[in-house]
Write an enzyme that holds these catalytic residues in place. Structure first.
Site, short mmCIF file in Angstrom:
data_model
loop_
_atom_site.label_atom_id
_atom_site.label_comp_id
_atom_site.label_asym_id
_atom_site.label_seq_id
_atom_site.Cartn_x
_atom_site.Cartn_y
_atom_site.Cartn_z
N LYS A 1 30.91 45.21 40.27
CA LYS A 1 32.31 45.64 40.38
C LYS A 1 32.63 46.63 39.27
O LYS A 1 32.39 46.37 38.10
CB LYS A 1 33.24 44.44 40.32
CG LYS A 1 34.73 44.82 40.49
CD LYS A 1 35.41 45.04 39.16
CE LYS A 1 36.87 45.46 39.33
NZ LYS A 1 37.58 45.52 38.03
N GLY B 1 38.62 49.74 35.60
CA GLY B 1 39.02 50.01 34.23
C GLY B 1 38.90 51.47 33.84
O GLY B 1 38.91 52.38 34.67
N GLY C 1 43.30 50.40 39.64
CA GLY C 1 44.71 50.06 39.43
C GLY C 1 45.46 51.05 38.56
O GLY C 1 46.63 51.36 38.81
N ASP D 1 38.16 42.45 41.69
CA ASP D 1 37.27 41.37 41.24
C ASP D 1 37.08 40.34 42.34
O ASP D 1 35.97 39.88 42.60
CB ASP D 1 37.85 40.70 39.99
CG ASP D 1 37.85 41.61 38.79
OD1 ASP D 1 36.79 42.20 38.50
OD2 ASP D 1 38.90 41.75 38.14
N LYS E 1 39.22 38.01 36.60
CA LYS E 1 37.76 38.13 36.59
C LYS E 1 37.10 36.76 36.52
O LYS E 1 36.14 36.46 37.25
CB LYS E 1 37.31 38.98 35.41
CG LYS E 1 37.42 40.47 35.62
CD LYS E 1 36.86 41.23 34.43
CE LYS E 1 36.84 42.73 34.72
NZ LYS E 1 38.16 43.26 35.12
#
Length: 255
Positions: free
Chosen positions: A8, A11, A43, A159, A214
């Site tokens: 994944k 960030g 995001g 996640d 997470k």
């Protein structure tokens, strides 16, 4: 074929071309060791676009509240801009990438979390498409956009999406983050976390916000697949290589 490895990506790495190049160089090396699937969020990019367009958005416990009127923008960023960028960059790194959403081939189905708006709760469904792609040496790159029971597009936490893909493929899972792994109150890396320890860390506030999601996703994947689950920093190529080989690095999640 050995068991796949699901990674994944999210960030700050998705916001910086140099960081992406660094990560994809590592992934190019990992692809020589294991069949890989990448799952990504985005995001911060979603938030940036919403802000530019004058929309407000908020998160609760690390997960975004997604209003119906936001879905076209969310989908455009995740399934459009970021996914196509990752596919293009991966192909520059000699990776035979294919861009997908969670719904492709009915891989993952979603229920609607109405408390968060147009947010999907993912469940593994049909591995046929992904297994076919992996068998032919493709690299699936999957955005965290799902489809609900009535055909509505849903924003899925990346996640949790990656955990569902790992369960689907009985794969090992690495949740990449901007820090070396899950940290204790003193900022030191926690090597291993079991279910009881995880509950303590969540209850006392050591793990919160995005890292809370997470850890929750990692526990779900460990429970369902009984495979290796890790939270690790994307910057450490050696750590990722060790994880791809089944060796210790980052934070291991064990039941």
């Amino acid at each position: 074929m050995s068991s796949p490895l699901v990674i994944k990506v999210g960030g700050r790495v998705l916001q910086n071309a140099d960081h992406l190049h660094q990560l994809l160089t590592t992934i190019e090396q990992l692809a020589r060791l294991r069949a890989l699937v990448l799952v990504h969020g985005g995001g911060d990019q979603v938030q940036s676009l919403l802000n530019q367009l004058g929309f407000t958005s908020e998160k609760v416990d690390g997960q975004r509240i997604t209003l119906a009127e936001h879905i076209p923008m969310v989908t455009g960023v995740l399934a459009g801009d970021i996914n196509s960028q990752l596919v293009a960059l991966a192909q520059q790194h000699q990776l035979n990438a294919v861009g997908l959403t969670l719904a492709a081939g009915h891989s993952v189905t979603c229920e609607v979390d109405h408390s968060r708006g147009c947010v999907g709760v993912p469940s593994p469904q049909d591995a046929t498409l992904l297994e076919l792609l992996l068998d032919k040496n493709f690299l699936p790159i999957i955005s965290s956009i799902g489809v609900g029971p009535n055909g509505e597009r849903l924003n899925v936490n990346a996640d949790l999406a990656a955990a569902a893909i790992a369960q689907l493929l009985h794969a090992d899972l690495i949740l990449l983050t901007d820090v070396p792994g899950i940290l204790d109150h003193q900022g030191e890396l926690i090597d291993t976390i079991d279910a009881h320890h995880a509950q303590t860390l969540m209850t006392n506030g050591t793990v919160r916000d995005g890292m809370l999601v997470k850890l929750t996703a990692a526990l779900q994947a460990a429970q369902a697949s009984r495979r290796s689950i890790a939270v690790a920093g994307w910057q450490d190529a050696k750590a990722l290589t060790r994880l791809a080989r089944g060796e210790a690095a980052g934070t291991r999640i064990r039941l």
